[in-house]
Design a protein around this motif. Sequence first.
Motif, short mmCIF file in Angstrom:
data_model
loop_
_atom_site.label_atom_id
_atom_site.label_comp_id
_atom_site.label_asym_id
_atom_site.label_seq_id
_atom_site.Cartn_x
_atom_site.Cartn_y
_atom_site.Cartn_z
N GLY A 1 -24.38 2.95 -82.45
CA GLY A 1 -23.96 3.98 -83.39
C GLY A 1 -24.43 5.35 -82.92
N VAL A 2 -23.49 6.30 -82.83
CA VAL A 2 -23.80 7.65 -82.35
C VAL A 2 -23.09 8.69 -83.21
N PHE A 3 -23.58 9.92 -83.13
CA PHE A 3 -22.89 11.04 -83.76
C PHE A 3 -21.73 11.50 -82.88
N THR A 4 -20.74 12.09 -83.52
CA THR A 4 -19.61 12.66 -82.77
C THR A 4 -19.53 14.17 -82.93
N VAL B 1 -23.49 -2.44 -85.75
CA VAL B 1 -23.99 -1.93 -84.47
C VAL B 1 -25.27 -2.68 -84.10
N ASP B 2 -25.58 -2.68 -82.80
CA ASP B 2 -26.83 -3.26 -82.32
C ASP B 2 -27.99 -2.30 -82.51
N ASN C 1 -20.45 1.11 -68.50
CA ASN C 1 -19.25 1.17 -69.33
C ASN C 1 -19.17 0.02 -70.33
N LYS C 2 -20.11 -0.91 -70.26
CA LYS C 2 -20.11 -2.03 -71.20
C LYS C 2 -20.85 -1.65 -72.47
N VAL C 3 -20.39 -0.57 -73.06
CA VAL C 3 -20.97 -0.08 -74.30
C VAL C 3 -19.82 0.35 -75.20
N GLU C 4 -19.91 -0.01 -76.46
CA GLU C 4 -18.94 0.42 -77.46
C GLU C 4 -19.62 1.38 -78.41
N PHE C 5 -19.07 2.58 -78.53
CA PHE C 5 -19.65 3.57 -79.42
C PHE C 5 -18.97 3.50 -80.79
#
Length: 299
Positions: free
Chosen positions: A62-65, A120-121, A99-103
């Motif tokens: 989980g990230v900010f946009t 999210v993890d 690249n094996k990351v989902e935001f």
Amino acid sequence: MSAVHLKSAKSLLLIPLLGLGLLAGCGNNDAPAKPAATASTAAAPAAGYLAKIKARDKLIVGVFTDKPPFGFVDEKGRYVGFDTDIARQFAKDLLGDENKVEFVAVEPASRIPFLQSDKVDLILANMTVTPERKEAVEFTNPNLKVAVQALVPQGSAVVKLDDLAGKTTIVTTGTTADIWLTKTHPDWKLLKFEKNSESLQALSTGRGDAYAQDNLVLFSWAKQNPGYRVLPEKLGGEAPIAPAVKKGNIELRDWINTELAKLGEDKYLLKLYDQYVRKQLSDDTKPEDVIVEGGKWQG
């Protein structure tokens, strides 16, 4: 708690188990959670979580946009920033490919619920460590340090925090500024928005007299948008910012702590600071006043 586990339970255990399930559903925002709810919130498994991520072959973060330079979306629609690059490095070291990351886009108030509901993890979204939040999530060692301050128009008569009494202060829901002002100044008028970008837009259009937020965000925005100044007074003391995982997920927390220590040996956060943060702050800002290399917080 899953239905699979419930099938094998004795009938006499159904009532307390259902009670735990109800408690696990409590807490739908980033505000301080009640001890009874946080203690019983469905905890992540103590072991095997890294294996779960590897089997999935993807790290979900989980990230900010809308919070440059830490987490934002560039003109090409790519997630970029200080926090997102850390997430990519985690994916590279855990799964062999950055690249094996989902935001997953989060807002301040949705960070803890997204962890609790397994969307999210981990969270890498500028979350300040507070006693209340520590009851709801597992924080890793810090990667940043921050203090909350207030941004006002250059021509404002406001020169200190107390001058905001009787005025309208803008905050983003669920942020440290929101929680601190709500607790310490309940009589102040707060205008709340869900997104950082909405709060800044409200300030720029004169809907409020000041915007209270993490000072790193304010310094960056003030430099990019002339005509504003940051009040020198801090709302509370300096505090650490850290990644967070679900309550009880000790395995992933410990892996991240080891990872941060390893990255600290290569001064990795300093590299990200130079890439994303340095140009956003004044020339006399020292990196060690912003980043916590290797997770070694000296508070």
